[in-house]
Design an enzyme around this catalytic site. Structure first.
Site, PDB file in Angstrom:
ATOM      1  N   ASN A  60       0.876  -1.177   0.000  1.00 55.02           N
ATOM      2  CA  ASN A  60       0.000   0.000   0.000  1.00 55.02           C
ATOM      3  C   ASN A  60       0.905   1.217   0.000  1.00 55.02           C
ATOM      4  O   ASN A  60       1.462   1.582   1.026  1.00 55.02           O
ATOM      5  CB  ASN A  60      -0.896  -0.017   1.247  1.00 55.02           C
ATOM      6  CG  ASN A  60      -1.713   1.255   1.371  1.00 55.02           C
ATOM      7  OD1 ASN A  60      -1.858   1.998   0.397  1.00 55.02           O
ATOM      8  ND2 ASN A  60      -2.252   1.502   2.563  1.00 55.02           N
ATOM      9  N   TRP A  61       1.046   1.824  -1.177  1.00 55.99           N
ATOM     10  CA  TRP A  61       1.999   2.935  -1.294  1.00 55.99           C
ATOM     11  C   TRP A  61       1.460   4.249  -0.745  1.00 55.99           C
ATOM     12  O   TRP A  61       2.199   5.229  -0.645  1.00 55.99           O
ATOM     13  CB  TRP A  61       2.386   3.131  -2.759  1.00 55.99           C
ATOM     14  CG  TRP A  61       3.349   2.103  -3.262  1.00 55.99           C
ATOM     15  CD1 TRP A  61       3.962   1.117  -2.536  1.00 55.99           C
ATOM     16  CD2 TRP A  61       3.817   1.956  -4.605  1.00 55.99           C
ATOM     17  NE1 TRP A  61       4.785   0.375  -3.343  1.00 55.99           N
ATOM     18  CE2 TRP A  61       4.711   0.874  -4.615  1.00 55.99           C
ATOM     19  CE3 TRP A  61       3.561   2.640  -5.788  1.00 55.99           C
ATOM     20  CZ2 TRP A  61       5.366   0.451  -5.780  1.00 55.99           C
ATOM     21  CZ3 TRP A  61       4.206   2.223  -6.951  1.00 55.99           C
ATOM     22  CH2 TRP A  61       5.094   1.145  -6.933  1.00 55.99           C
ATOM     23  N   LYS A  62       0.159   4.308  -0.480  1.00 59.21           N
ATOM     24  CA  LYS A  62      -0.446   5.565  -0.009  1.00 59.21           C
ATOM     25  C   LYS A  62      -0.117   6.688  -1.006  1.00 59.21           C
ATOM     26  O   LYS A  62      -0.054   6.419  -2.206  1.00 59.21           O
ATOM     27  CB  LYS A  62       0.027   5.889   1.410  1.00 59.21           C
ATOM     28  CG  LYS A  62      -0.079   4.656   2.321  1.00 59.21           C
ATOM     29  CD  LYS A  62       0.140   4.925   3.751  1.00 59.21           C
ATOM     30  CE  LYS A  62       0.057   3.609   4.521  1.00 59.21           C
ATOM     31  NZ  LYS A  62       0.053   3.780   5.943  1.00 59.21           N
ATOM     32  N   HIS A 116      -9.471   1.409   4.913  1.00 60.92           N
ATOM     33  CA  HIS A 116      -8.181   1.691   5.549  1.00 60.92           C
ATOM     34  C   HIS A 116      -8.377   2.736   6.650  1.00 60.92           C
ATOM     35  O   HIS A 116      -9.169   3.672   6.498  1.00 60.92           O
ATOM     36  CB  HIS A 116      -7.174   2.200   4.508  1.00 60.92           C
ATOM     37  CG  HIS A 116      -5.782   2.232   5.051  1.00 60.92           C
ATOM     38  ND1 HIS A 116      -5.344   3.253   5.857  1.00 60.92           N
ATOM     39  CD2 HIS A 116      -4.759   1.357   4.949  1.00 60.92           C
ATOM     40  CE1 HIS A 116      -4.090   2.998   6.217  1.00 60.92           C
ATOM     41  NE2 HIS A 116      -3.720   1.857   5.682  1.00 60.92           N
ATOM     42  N   GLU A 155      -5.204  -4.247  10.931  1.00 62.19           N
ATOM     43  CA  GLU A 155      -4.157  -3.236  11.097  1.00 62.19           C
ATOM     44  C   GLU A 155      -4.474  -2.377  12.315  1.00 62.19           C
ATOM     45  O   GLU A 155      -5.300  -1.456  12.220  1.00 62.19           O
ATOM     46  CB  GLU A 155      -4.103  -2.323   9.869  1.00 62.19           C
ATOM     47  CG  GLU A 155      -3.810  -3.032   8.575  1.00 62.19           C
ATOM     48  CD  GLU A 155      -3.268  -2.061   7.535  1.00 62.19           C
ATOM     49  OE1 GLU A 155      -2.129  -2.242   7.120  1.00 62.19           O
ATOM     50  OE2 GLU A 155      -3.980  -1.121   7.169  1.00 62.19           O
ATOM     51  N   SER A 186       3.533  -1.488  10.391  1.00 60.02           N
ATOM     52  CA  SER A 186       4.984  -1.527  10.602  1.00 60.02           C
ATOM     53  C   SER A 186       5.615  -2.898  10.319  1.00 60.02           C
ATOM     54  O   SER A 186       6.556  -3.299  11.003  1.00 60.02           O
ATOM     55  CB  SER A 186       5.333  -1.029  12.008  1.00 60.02           C
ATOM     56  OG  SER A 186       4.903   0.318  12.169  1.00 60.02           O
ATOM     57  N   GLY A 200       2.997  -0.932   4.192  1.00 60.10           N
ATOM     58  CA  GLY A 200       3.112   0.453   3.742  1.00 60.10           C
ATOM     59  C   GLY A 200       4.571   0.810   3.480  1.00 60.10           C
ATOM     60  O   GLY A 200       5.129   0.515   2.422  1.00 60.10           O
ATOM     61  N   GLY A 201       5.216   1.419   4.473  1.00 60.45           N
ATOM     62  CA  GLY A 201       6.573   1.956   4.324  1.00 60.45           C
ATOM     63  C   GLY A 201       7.566   0.972   3.717  1.00 60.45           C
ATOM     64  O   GLY A 201       8.360   1.345   2.841  1.00 60.45           O
TER      65      GLY A 201
HETATM   66  P1  PGA Z   1       2.969   0.685   7.454  1.00 60.73           P
HETATM   67  O1  PGA Z   1       1.505   0.906   6.787  1.00 60.73           O
HETATM   68  O2  PGA Z   1       3.477  -0.653   6.958  1.00 60.73           O
HETATM   69  O3  PGA Z   1       3.801   1.832   6.936  1.00 60.73           O
HETATM   70  O4  PGA Z   1       2.778   0.706   8.919  1.00 60.73           O
HETATM   71  C1  PGA Z   1       0.613  -0.157   6.673  1.00 60.73           C
HETATM   72  C2  PGA Z   1      -0.712   0.324   6.103  1.00 60.73           C
HETATM   73  O5  PGA Z   1      -1.147   1.444   6.410  1.00 60.73           O
HETATM   74  O6  PGA Z   1      -1.361  -0.395   5.349  1.00 60.73           O
END
Ligand code: PGA
Length: 250
Positions: free
Chosen positions: A9-11, A89, A162, A208, A229-230
Site C-alpha cells: 500500500n503505497w499511499k 483503511h 491493522e 509496521s 506500507g513503508g
Molecule cells: P505501514 O503501513 O506498513 O507503513 O505501517 C501499513 C498500512 O497502512 O497499510
C-alpha cells in the site's frame, strides 16, 4: 492450500516515473509461490503493468459514473488492469470520515463488479488499552459480513487487521496478539458466512511490517500474509519481505 498474500500500500507516494523505476527493479523472487499485489496511487497505475503480481487501487467511488467531482470509478480502474481495491483503511476512516456503513457499501459494490476488495480494520490505541480491541474489530467486520447475502461475496475474501497505533509508527502488535485477533475474527466470520468460507479467507496483518519482523507474523496459524506500507516503497525491501514471509508461511 491457501497461498500467502503480500500487498503493498503505497499511499500518497511515487510519481509515475518513480513507479516505472520500481517496476524495473521489482523482479519475481526465485522459487516463489505467494500472491503479491501493488496498490499504487491512481496517477501511477498506468505506469505499472501487472505481470507476476496483481495491481490494486487504494480507493474508488461506488458508482460507475456521474457527477462526483474528483472521484474514480471501478470501470476506470479496470481499464488499467486493476483487480484489487482497498476498502476501510484507517486513514480513510479517520481523515475522510468513512463510516462502517460506507465501507460495507464500497466492499459489496466492488465484489458485485468483479473486483477483489481488501477490507482493512483495526482498533485505535485507546481501545486496545481499554482491553476492548476484539469486540471493536468484530463490529467493524460485522458491518461488512454480518447481514450479507453469501452469493454476493467475492471469490477471495481478504481482511487486513491493522491496529491503528501500529500503522507507520514502527511499533507492531505482538505476533501473539495479532494471531489472537485474526483467530477471533475468523471465528466471527464463520458465524456469518460458514466455516469453510471463513477458513478459505485470507487474514493479513498490517502495521509496521518489515523484512526483520515478517517471519514471526507468518508463523501464526491465522495470519496468511501482510499489508505493507513503508517497507513496500523500495523494491529491494519489499522483495526481501515477501521472500522471507513466503518461506515462513508457506
Ligand atoms: P505501514 O503501513 O506498513 O507503513 O505501517 C501499513 C498500512 O497502512 O497499510
Amino acid at each position: 492450500m491457501k497461498r500467502p498474500l503480500f500487498i503493498a500500500n503505497w499511499k500518497m507516494h511515487k510519481t509515475a516515473a518513480e513507479t516505472q523505476l520500481f517496476a524495473r527493479q521489482f523482479e519475481k523472487p526465485e522459487a516463489f509461490s505467494c500472491g503479491v499485489v501493488v496498490c499504487a496511487p491512481f496517477t501511477a497505475l498506468h505506469a505499472i503493468a501487472p505481470t507476476w503480481f496483481g495491481l490494486g487501487a487504494q480507493n474508488f467511488y461506488p458508482q460507475d459514473q456521474g457527477a462526483f467531482t474528483g472521484e474514480i470509478s471501478l470501470p476506470m480502474l479496470k481499464e488499467l488492469g486493476v483487480q484489487y481495491v482497498i476498502t476501510g483503511h484507517s486513514e480513510r476512516r479517520q481523515l475522510f470520515h468513512e463510516s462502517d456503513e460506507w465501507v460495507a457499501k464500497k466492499y459489496h459494490y466492488a465484489a458485485r463488479h468483479g473486483m477483489t476488495p481488501v477490507l482493512c480494520l483495526g482498533e485505535p490505541e485507546t481501545v486496545r488499552l481499554a482491553d476492548n480491541a476484539q469486540a471493536y474489530c468484530a463490529l467493524q467486520l460485522e458491518a461488512v459480513f454480518g447481514k450479507t447475502d453469501k452469493q454476493n461475496l467475492p471469490a477471495t475474501i481478504i481482511v487486513a487487521y491493522e491496529p491503528v497505533w501500529a500503522i507507520g509508527s514502527g511499533q507492531t502488535a505482538t505476533p501473539e496478539d495479532a494471531q489472537e485477533m485474526c483467530g477471533h475474527l475468523r471465528k466471527a466470520l464463520a458465524s456469518w458466512i460458514g466455516e469453510a468460507a471463513a477458513q478459505e479467507a485470507l487474514f493479513l496483518y498490517g502495521g509496521s511490517v518489515k523484512p526483520e519482523n515478517i517471519e514471526t507474523f507468518m508463523q501464526q496459524p491465522d495470519i496468511d500474509g501482510a499489508l505493507v506500507g513503508g517497507a513496500s516503497l523500495e523494491a529491494a525491501d519489499f522483495t526481501e519481505l515477501i521472500q522471507k514471509g513466503c518461506s515462513a508461511g508457506g
